[in-house]
Design a protein around this motif. Structure first.
Motif, short mmCIF file in Angstrom:
data_model
loop_
_atom_site.label_atom_id
_atom_site.label_comp_id
_atom_site.label_asym_id
_atom_site.label_seq_id
_atom_site.Cartn_x
_atom_site.Cartn_y
_atom_site.Cartn_z
N LEU A 178 0.84 -1.19 0.00
CA LEU A 178 0.00 0.00 0.00
C LEU A 178 0.88 1.25 0.00
O LEU A 178 1.69 1.44 0.90
CB LEU A 178 -0.90 0.00 1.24
N TYR A 179 0.74 2.08 -1.01
CA TYR A 179 1.39 3.38 -1.04
C TYR A 179 0.39 4.42 -0.53
O TYR A 179 -0.81 4.33 -0.82
CB TYR A 179 1.78 3.77 -2.48
N TYR A 180 0.88 5.41 0.22
CA TYR A 180 -0.03 6.43 0.70
C TYR A 180 0.63 7.81 0.71
O TYR A 180 1.84 7.94 0.91
CB TYR A 180 -0.59 6.09 2.09
N ASN A 181 -0.19 8.81 0.46
CA ASN A 181 0.23 10.21 0.40
C ASN A 181 0.24 10.77 1.82
O ASN A 181 -0.81 11.08 2.39
CB ASN A 181 -0.73 10.99 -0.50
N LYS A 182 1.42 10.92 2.40
CA LYS A 182 1.52 11.37 3.78
C LYS A 182 1.01 12.79 3.96
O LYS A 182 0.43 13.12 5.01
CB LYS A 182 2.97 11.27 4.26
N MET A 224 -9.01 5.66 -1.75
CA MET A 224 -8.31 4.41 -2.07
C MET A 224 -8.37 4.14 -3.56
O MET A 224 -9.34 4.49 -4.23
CB MET A 224 -8.96 3.24 -1.31
N GLY A 225 -7.30 3.52 -4.09
CA GLY A 225 -7.28 3.13 -5.49
C GLY A 225 -7.89 1.75 -5.69
O GLY A 225 -8.28 1.09 -4.73
N PRO A 226 -7.97 1.29 -6.93
CA PRO A 226 -8.54 -0.02 -7.22
C PRO A 226 -7.86 -1.14 -6.45
O PRO A 226 -6.64 -1.14 -6.28
CB PRO A 226 -8.31 -0.17 -8.73
N ILE A 227 -8.67 -2.08 -5.99
CA ILE A 227 -8.16 -3.22 -5.24
C ILE A 227 -7.60 -4.27 -6.20
O ILE A 227 -8.26 -4.64 -7.18
CB ILE A 227 -9.27 -3.85 -4.38
N TRP A 228 -6.41 -4.76 -5.93
CA TRP A 228 -5.86 -5.87 -6.70
C TRP A 228 -6.46 -7.14 -6.08
O TRP A 228 -5.98 -7.66 -5.08
CB TRP A 228 -4.34 -5.86 -6.62
N TRP A 229 -7.51 -7.62 -6.71
CA TRP A 229 -8.43 -8.56 -6.06
C TRP A 229 -7.83 -9.92 -5.74
O TRP A 229 -8.21 -10.54 -4.73
CB TRP A 229 -9.68 -8.74 -6.92
N GLU A 230 -6.87 -10.38 -6.53
CA GLU A 230 -6.30 -11.71 -6.24
C GLU A 230 -5.59 -11.70 -4.89
O GLU A 230 -5.83 -12.56 -4.03
CB GLU A 230 -5.33 -12.12 -7.34
N GLY A 231 -4.70 -10.71 -4.71
CA GLY A 231 -3.98 -10.62 -3.45
C GLY A 231 -4.88 -10.26 -2.29
O GLY A 231 -4.64 -10.68 -1.15
N ASP A 283 -4.81 5.01 -11.84
CA ASP A 283 -4.58 5.21 -10.41
C ASP A 283 -3.22 5.83 -10.12
O ASP A 283 -3.07 6.66 -9.22
CB ASP A 283 -4.77 3.90 -9.63
N GLY A 284 -2.19 5.44 -10.91
CA GLY A 284 -0.87 6.03 -10.70
C GLY A 284 -0.86 7.53 -10.96
O GLY A 284 -0.27 8.30 -10.19
N LYS A 288 -0.23 10.60 -8.27
CA LYS A 288 0.81 11.61 -8.48
C LYS A 288 0.25 13.03 -8.47
O LYS A 288 0.96 13.98 -8.12
CB LYS A 288 1.53 11.34 -9.81
N THR A 289 -1.02 13.17 -8.84
CA THR A 289 -1.62 14.51 -8.88
C THR A 289 -2.41 14.83 -7.61
O THR A 289 -3.13 15.83 -7.56
CB THR A 289 -2.54 14.64 -10.10
N GLY A 290 -2.29 13.99 -6.58
CA GLY A 290 -2.94 14.27 -5.31
C GLY A 290 -4.43 14.02 -5.28
O GLY A 290 -5.12 14.48 -4.36
N LYS A 291 -4.94 13.25 -6.24
CA LYS A 291 -6.37 12.95 -6.28
C LYS A 291 -6.69 11.58 -5.71
O LYS A 291 -7.84 11.15 -5.70
CB LYS A 291 -6.88 13.04 -7.72
N LEU A 292 -5.65 10.91 -5.22
CA LEU A 292 -5.81 9.57 -4.66
C LEU A 292 -4.89 9.47 -3.45
O LEU A 292 -3.69 9.69 -3.55
CB LEU A 292 -5.42 8.53 -5.72
N ALA A 293 -5.47 9.12 -2.30
CA ALA A 293 -4.68 9.10 -1.07
C ALA A 293 -3.90 7.81 -0.87
O ALA A 293 -2.81 7.83 -0.30
CB ALA A 293 -5.60 9.34 0.13
N MET A 294 -4.46 6.69 -1.33
CA MET A 294 -3.82 5.38 -1.17
C MET A 294 -3.97 4.58 -2.45
O MET A 294 -4.98 4.71 -3.14
CB MET A 294 -4.46 4.60 -0.01
N MET A 295 -2.99 3.76 -2.74
CA MET A 295 -3.09 2.88 -3.89
C MET A 295 -2.22 1.65 -3.69
O MET A 295 -1.28 1.66 -2.89
CB MET A 295 -2.68 3.59 -5.18
N ILE A 296 -2.54 0.60 -4.41
CA ILE A 296 -1.77 -0.65 -4.35
C ILE A 296 -0.91 -0.75 -5.61
O ILE A 296 -1.40 -0.58 -6.72
CB ILE A 296 -2.70 -1.86 -4.26
#
Length: 453
Positions: A178-182, A224-231, A283-284, A288-296
């Motif tokens: 999980l990456y997140y924008n601090k 949150m960004g799209p869930i990587w459903w398998e993991g 999602d990437g 990068k543009t600050g429109k998504l707080a967390m992503m996988i």
């Protein structure tokens, strides 16, 4: 390198440029030399037994920075092995699998080439890859120091992936985190995710809601960004195949609950962007543009994210427990190579300590060697992310994705495509997975007959 997307390349159509590429391969003559070596002759990669100069071909993909690193690695390899010349064929990632499928079918493939883990089963079951066990035994590769989940996905026993002879060395292993924008977390007074413990599904929903911003009826910031459903399914106790891989068990309650929760994040709670919302910015780009707080995503995004103006870090996947899926790309030898010893020396060099060190220093991959991963070569103190050790723990516990489990992955394609109505909110996970089970079971048996002998 986004390894998860490599599975999507297989359906690409071949264009006229492929004809030119085939001509180039034939002209280079990487497989037309006549000094094939025996496995027992493989050495440390620094001494060629014959004085005859040979030419081998190496094919891969990668962005400009990766291409640059591999160009330098090949130059260094050639300086250590003056009797071996390497022709580096760089194929755009979006074209790679489609072009390699045609090249392999033509019977004149590069001696060494990237093998996406999702395509390994199909290529090895068609007899296109060379087993390298004897070469490894006589080389400087310490298999005991390599991530087992990375090695296992390049094993094949004639019926199933994951065991048997070794047909490649991992070029990399790519666990997801999980990456997140601090800066966004701090701005909205939301506590940072714990680097040691996954937050779990309910905490994920609570956190994502706090970080989602709606203005005039339109979502301008997603939590949150799209869930990587398998993991996500694996991390919440779900599975897709039985232990013997003969049966689809993705309709278990654990898997149903995990996938339904993931779909509800978009369709019920509105904290994850829909496919329509991602049409203009993925999602990437949103992150990068600050429109998504967390992503996988995986480690391959680190070099690009280090250029960002805001602060960010990584944490475990937001699942019930440490888990998930990792991706990988392997380095394999063409089964019809006429220069097997020279080809293995290149595989050993790129997949061995020196090649792994150079890739890791770039920041986009985790070393295949566990001992190296726990050094500054990978951890890179003073550079983002602060909690790079999260990748190491993830590599320890995450498994190969379900797309790697069987030589014929039609069953997985059927599953992935069949879930579309769930992501659109038109059907429940329960309905879909139970409806899909008999069809997927039939696809498993039809596509992998050796498994049922």
């Amino acid at each position: 390198m986004n390894l998860r997307k490599s599975k999507l390349f297989s359906g690409l159509l071949v264009t006229v440029s492929l004809v030119l590429l085939m001509g180039l391969l034939a002209a280079c003559g990487g497989n037309n030399n006549k000094n094939k070596q025996e496995p027992a002759a493989a050495g440390s990669g620094n001494n060629e037994q014959s004085n005859e100069r040979v030419t081998i071909q190496f094919a891969g993909w990668g962005d400009p920075s990766e291409k640059e690193v591999f160009t330098k690695l090949i130059e260094a390899f050639q300086s250590k092995n003056p009797n071996i010349k390497v022709d580096y064929l760089h194929i755009p990632s979006g074209d790679y699998v489609g072009k390699m499928n045609t090249i392999l079918a033509g019977g004149n493939a590069p001696d060494v080439f990237y093998v996406p883990d999702g395509d390994f089963g199909r290529w090895v079951s068609q007899g296109l890859l060379l087993p390298i066990d004897e070469y490894v035994k006589n080389s400087n590769i310490d298999l005991d120091d390599m991530w087992e989940s990375g090695l296992a996905r390049y094993r094949y026993d004639g019926a199933s992936n994951g065991q048997g002879n070794l047909y490649g060395l991992p070029k990399d292993i790519g666990p997801t985190v999980l990456y997140y924008n601090k800066d966004l977390f701090a701005k909205m007074s939301v506590p940072f995710p714990d680097a040691d413990s996954p937050m779990g599904m309910e905490k994920l929903l609570e956190t994502a809601k706090k970080l989602t911003v709606v203005e005039n009826g339109k979502t301008v910031q997603y939590g949150m960004g799209p869930i990587w459903w398998e993991g996500f399914a694996y991390g919440n106790g779900g599975k897709f195949l039985s232990d013997d891989k003969r049966e689809f068990i993705g309709n278990s309650q654990e898997t149903i609950d995990a996938l339904q929760f993931a779909a509800d994040l978009t369709n019920v709670h509105g904290v994850v962007p829909s496919s329509a919302a991602l049409k203009d910015l993925n999602d990437g780009e949103m992150f990068k543009t600050g429109k998504l707080a967390m992503m996988i995503t995986g480690r391959w995004m680190v070099p690009e994210f280090r250029k960002l103006s805001f602060d960010w870090d990584v944490a475990p996947l937001p699942t019930k427990e440490w888990g998930g899926t990792s991706g990988s790309v392997g380095l394999s030898i063409y089964s019809k190579s006429k220069n097997v010893e020279a080809a293995y020396k290149l595989v050993e060099y790129l997949g061995g300590p020196e090649g792994q060190k150079e890739q890791s220093l770039m920041g986009f991959s985790i070393p295949s060697f566990m001992s190296m991963a726990n050094t500054d070569v990978f951890l890179q103190p003073g550079q983002k992310p602060e909690h790079a050790e999260v990748f190491i723990k993830a590599a320890e516990v995450q498994v190969a994705g379900p797309w790697t489990n069987l030589p014929n992955a039609k069953w997985y394609d059927m599953l992935a495509q069949g879930l579309a109505p769930m992501w659109e909110g038109k059907k429940t996970a329960d309905q879909l997975l139970n409806d899909l089970k008999p069809k997927i079971d039939a696809a498993i048996k039809e596509g992998n007959p050796a498994l049922f002998k």
